[in-house]
Design a protein around this motif. Structure first.
Motif, short mmCIF file in Angstrom:
data_model
loop_
_atom_site.label_atom_id
_atom_site.label_comp_id
_atom_site.label_asym_id
_atom_site.label_seq_id
_atom_site.Cartn_x
_atom_site.Cartn_y
_atom_site.Cartn_z
N UNK A 163 -24.22 7.93 49.25
CA UNK A 163 -23.77 9.18 48.65
C UNK A 163 -22.25 9.31 48.55
N UNK A 180 -15.28 11.69 48.24
CA UNK A 180 -16.12 12.76 48.73
C UNK A 180 -17.56 12.28 48.87
N UNK A 181 -18.40 13.20 49.33
CA UNK A 181 -19.82 12.92 49.44
C UNK A 181 -20.54 13.64 48.31
N UNK A 182 -21.58 13.04 47.85
CA UNK A 182 -22.36 13.70 46.80
C UNK A 182 -22.91 15.02 47.32
N UNK A 183 -22.89 16.05 46.51
CA UNK A 183 -23.50 17.30 46.94
C UNK A 183 -25.02 17.18 47.03
N UNK A 184 -25.57 16.14 46.45
CA UNK A 184 -27.01 15.94 46.52
C UNK A 184 -27.33 15.16 47.78
N UNK A 185 -28.49 15.45 48.35
CA UNK A 185 -28.80 14.87 49.65
C UNK A 185 -29.41 13.49 49.55
N UNK A 212 -20.44 18.87 38.70
CA UNK A 212 -19.26 18.95 39.57
C UNK A 212 -17.98 18.99 38.73
N UNK A 224 -26.13 22.72 41.18
CA UNK A 224 -27.08 21.63 40.99
C UNK A 224 -28.42 22.24 40.65
N UNK B 206 -27.72 26.83 43.75
CA UNK B 206 -28.19 26.74 45.12
C UNK B 206 -27.13 26.19 46.05
N UNK B 207 -26.40 25.27 45.60
CA UNK B 207 -25.35 24.77 46.47
C UNK B 207 -24.10 24.51 45.67
N UNK B 209 -21.73 22.62 46.02
CA UNK B 209 -21.31 21.63 46.98
C UNK B 209 -20.09 20.89 46.48
N UNK B 210 -19.53 20.23 47.42
CA UNK B 210 -18.41 19.37 47.09
C UNK B 210 -17.29 20.12 46.42
N UNK B 213 -12.37 19.93 47.40
CA UNK B 213 -11.66 18.88 48.09
C UNK B 213 -10.19 19.08 47.80
N UNK B 257 -24.18 19.95 54.21
CA UNK B 257 -24.18 18.50 54.27
C UNK B 257 -24.58 18.03 55.65
N UNK B 260 -28.29 17.39 56.89
CA UNK B 260 -28.97 16.12 56.72
C UNK B 260 -28.02 14.99 57.01
N UNK B 270 -36.60 17.42 54.48
CA UNK B 270 -36.23 18.82 54.48
C UNK B 270 -37.52 19.62 54.50
N UNK B 286 -33.43 5.94 50.64
CA UNK B 286 -32.09 6.44 50.40
C UNK B 286 -31.03 5.36 50.57
#
Lengths: 332, 306
Positions: A163, A180-185, A212, A224, B206-207, B209-210, B213, B257, B260, B270, B286
Motif C-alpha cells: 500500500x 504515503x500509504x494508500x487510503x484503501x486498506x 486523492x 473513496x 467514508x474516509x 484518507x491520506x 501530507x 489506518x 488495520x 474488518x 494483500x
C-alpha cells in the motif's frame, strides 16, 4: 435485455491474457501487451474495424506498454526484465532498459522534445531512461515492488506493494515529493492521474476506488467509494482510465463490468452489464471517443480457476458523449 | 377514574423488512426509502418495492430479486409495503405478540399487586421472606412456586408487604431487550453508525484518507537531481513527512489506518464493515499481486538466456 454492449471486437487478439492497452497520443493505434510474450499494434479504422499493424516479442510475458508522446514509438516492459522500444517507422524493436526483476509498469514522463521513459519493477526500483544509452539517466529505490504507475507531467504516481504510494515531482525525479500509504486498506491494483493533474485515482483488490488530491488544500475533496462487488463477492478494480477531455473516468473489474463515473459530482454516469469474464485493462483513445477494454481471465481466482479454453478479447466501445460528460450534482 | 389507560401496549411503527422500530411513521418511511427502497445501482429512492423493481428493470435492465438490506425471508419484492401499510396481517400479529411478550403490560399487574399483597397473611409473608433469603444465599437454586394466593412478584424480594409501590422495577422478570434483535445479519444495524458508508458511491465520503501530507522538504530544488544512485532512498523524506499531524483529515486517516495493520489476515479483516453476509474478496492476498503469482508459474517463468 441483458445483452452485452454492442462493441467492436478487435480481430486477431493476443493468444493469452492482456496486461495493458495503450492508445497512441496522435492516432488511433492501439498498443497491446500480453502474457503470450508479444506486443501488438492495431490500427483502428473509422468504421470500428481493426487492422493488425505490427507485432514484436519479449522473451517473457509483457506486463506493460506505453506510447511515446509523439506516437512514433511504443515502449514495453515485461517479465524478461527488459524494457523494449518499438519504432513504428523502422519496424524495429530494441532493448532500451533493464531491471533486476520483471518490469511491471512504465510511463513516458518527458517534457516535449526529450523523451524519457520511467519504469517500475518488482525489483523495487524506479528507473528513468532516455532511450539512447544503456544505463538509466536516474534511478531510485522504491519501498516495495512496483504495482502500478501513472504520470502526467510534472507528476508521477507510483503504487507499490504493501500500500505504498509515492508521488514524484518530475523536476526532482529521484526524491518522492510525497510518500504515503494508500487510503484503501487493500493492495493497490491500479493508479490513474486526473487529466487536470491535481490528483489521482487508486483502485484496490477490494472493489474500492480512492480519489486523492495531491495538494493539501484540496484534501477535503478526497474520498473513496465501493464498486465492482455484489452481495456475496468483492472483486478487484483492475483498471481505471480517465477520459482525456471530460475528466470523467472508467473503472473495470474482475467482475467483468465497467462503469463510467464523474468524481466531481460523485455519480456513476453509466454502468454496463458484465461481459462474462474479468476486464484486465482499459484505455481511452486520445480524444475520448473510443473506450478500449480487454477481456480475459485475470488470475484473481488462481491457477485452478483458469478456464480450459481461455478467451482473450479486446473490445472497442464507442463512448457516447452523454455517458462520459460531467454531470451536475444530483439532488439527494 | 381520572385517566383512561391504554388497553394494551401499542407497538411503535416498525419496518417489516428489518424489524426495526421507529418512534413515528414518518421516520419509518424515511428509513424504508433510504434502506430498502433505494436502488443499489444509482441510489435513486423509490417509495415501494414495486417502484424499485420497475426502476431496476427499466433503468438498469436487471430484475430485482430481493429488497436491499432486508432480513431473511422478508426480502420479497412481491409485497408492497409503505410505512406500516401493506404489512401482512399475520406478521402484524406476530410482531404484536412478540412485542407484548417482550413488554408485558407490567404497570397494570403491579397496580393490582398491592391489593393482592394485602391479603397475604403474616405467616405467608414470613415464609416467603425465608425462602427469599435462602434463595439469595444461593441455597435454593430455583425458588419454589409461591403457594396459594397469587404470588406477587415483589414477594420474592421480601419486599415489605404493604406497598411494593416504590420501584416496580425489581419485581419485573429478568431484563429483556425491548424488541427482539433483528435476527443477525445486520451488523451496522439499529444502533451506532455503520463503520462504512452503507451507500454505494455517492455516500458521504467514508474516509478522507491520506489527506494532509505535509509537503516533502526538498521539493523542486532538491539536493541532487542528477544524483544517479540508490542512496537517494525515499526513507528519510518519508520519515520527515510523517510527524506533523497537520489536519484533522490526516489524523482521521491515520487512526483509521492504524486499525488495520499492513497485512490483515484475509479471513476477517474488518468484521462488521461490509454488508450483511460479509462479501468475500475474490482475490484476498494483500501481500502479493495476481501478476506475481501468475508470472511464477512454469509456463510464464522467465529463464535467463545468458
Amino acid at each position: 435485455m441483458n445483452q452485452p454492449p454492442k462493441d467492436f471486437e478487435v480481430s486477431q487478439p493476443p493468444t493469452d491474457g492482456i496486461t495493458e492497452l495503450s492508445f497512441s497520443p496522435v492516432a488511433d493505434f492501439l498498443g497491446v501487451s500480453s502474457w503470450d510474450n508479444q506486443v501488438r499494434i492495431y490500427e483502428v479504422q473509422p468504421d470500428g474495424s481493426t487492422v493488425g499493424k505490427a507485432m514484436y516479442a519479449h522473451e517473457a510475458p509483457v506486463l506493460c506498454c506505453a506510447w511515446s508522446k509523439d506516437g512514433s514509438k511504443l515502449a514495453s516492459g515485461g517479465a524478461d526484465k527488459a524494457a523494449r522500444l518499438y519504432d513504428l517507422q523502422s519496424g524495429q524493436a530494441q532493448q532500451i532498459g533493464q531491471h533486476d526483476g520483471p518490469i511491471r509498469s512504465m510511463r513516458w514522463v518527458d517534457t516535449p522534445g526529450q523523451p524519457i521513459l520511467a519504469t517500475g519493477g518488482w525489483d523495487k526500483m524506479l528507473k528513468y531512461w532516455d532511450c539512447r544509452q544503456p544505463n538509466p539517466i536516474a534511478s531510485t529505490q522504491l519501498p516495495e515492488r512496483c504495482y502500478a504507475m501513472d504520470a502526467l507531467y510534472p507528476m508521477l504516481v507510483v503504487g507499490c506493494a504493501d500500500r505504498h504510494i509515492l508521488i514524484y515531482n518530475l523536476n526532482n525525479p529521484t526524491t518522492p515529493f510525497k510518500s504515503t500509504q494508500s487510503p484503501l486498506k487493500w493492495q493497490t491494483r491500479c493508479v490513474s492521474c486526473f487529466p487536470a493533474g491535481n490528483g489521482f485515482a487508486l483502485g484496490s483488490i477490494e472493489g474500492r476506488v480512492a480519489i486523492q488530491y495531491v495538494e493539501e488544500k484540496d484534501a477535503s475533496g478526497n474520498f473513496s467509494f465501493k464498486c465492482h462487488r455484489d452481495s456475496s463477492q468483492v472483486y478487484s478494480v483492475n483498471a481505471i482510465s480517465f477520459h482525456p477531455v471530460h475528466g470523467t473516468f472508467s473503472t473495470a473489474g474482475s467482475d467483468g463490468t465497467f462503469n463510467f463515473w464523474d468524481k466531481d459530482s460523485k455519480q456513476r454516469l453509466k454502468m454496463f452489464p458484465t461481459v462474462g469474464a474479468p476486464i484486465t485493462a482499459t484505455t481511452f483513445n486520445r480524444n475520448g471517443t473510443i473506450f478500449a477494454y480487454a477481456v480475459g481471465y485475470d488470475w484473481s481466482k488462481g491457477h485452478q480457476s483458469a478456464p480450459a479454453t481461455p478467451k482473450n478479447q479486446i473490445f472497442l466501445h464507442a463512448a457516447k458523449e452523454e455517458d462520459v460528460k460531467q454531470r451536475a450534482p444530483k439532488k439527494r | 377514574m381520572a385517566k383512561k389507560k391504554k388497553k394494551q401496549p401499542q407497538s411503535k411503527p416498525w419496518c417489516w423488512y428489518c424489524e426495526r422500530e421507529f418512534d413515528d411513521e414518518k421516520v419509518l418511511i424515511t428509513h424504508q426509502r433510504a434502506k430498502h427502497f433505494k436502488c443499489p445501482q444509482c441510489n435513486k429512492k423509490m417509495n415501494t418495492t414495486g417502484g424499485l423493481s420497475i426502476h431496476y428493470a427499466q433503468v438498469h435492465k436487471e430484475t430485482l430479486r430481493s429488497v436491499p438490506n432486508a432480513i431473511e425471508g422478508r426480502d420479497t419484492v412481491d409485497i408492497e409495503i409503505f410505512g406500516m401499510e401493506g404489512v401482512p396481517h399475520e406478521d402484524l400479529i406476530a410482531h404484536q405478540a412478540g412485542y407484548s411478550a417482550a413488554n408485558p403490560p407490567m404497570p397494570k399487574r403491579i397496580r393490582i399487586d398491592p391489593g393482592i399483597n394485602q391479603e397475604l397473611t403474616p405467616e405467608q409473608l414470613k415464609e416467603q421472606l425465608a425462602r427469599h433469603q435462602a434463595y439469595v444465599k444461593g441455597q435454593a437454586p430455583a425458588p419454589a412456586p409461591v403457594p396459594p394466593p397469587p404470588a406477587p412478584y415483589g414477594a420474592y424480594y421480601g419486599a415489605p408487604p404493604p406497598m411494593p409501590m416504590g420501584p416496580p422495577g425489581p419485581g419485573m422478570p429478568p431484563y429483556q431487550p425491548p424488541y427482539h434483535s433483528p435476527m443477525g445479519g445486520y451488523p451496522g444495524g439499529p444502533m451506532g453508525p455503520p463503520p462504512h458508508s452503507p451507500y454505494g458511491y455517492p455516500g458521504a465520503p467514508p474516509m478522507h484518507a491520506g489527506g494532509g501530507y505535509p509537503p516533502a522538504p526538498g521539493l523542486g530544488s532538491g539536493p541532487s537531481t542528477a544524483a544517479v544512485s540508490a542512496t537517494a532512498s525515499p526513507t528519510p523524506s518519508a520519515a520527515s513527512s510523517m510527524p506533523p499531524p497537520s489536519t484533522t483529515a490526516a489524523s482521521v486517516s491515520a487512526s483509521s489506518e492504524h486499525a488495520t495493520p499492513t497485512l490483515p489476515p484475509p479471513s476477517a479483516p474488518r468484521p462488521p464493515a461490509v454488508t450483511s453476509v460479509g462479501p468475500v474478496l475474490v482475490y484476498d492476498d494483500n501481500a502479493v499481486s495476481v501478476e506475481e503469482k501468475r508470472a511464477s508459474l512454469p509456463q510464464y517463468r522467465y529463464i535467463e538466456s545468458n
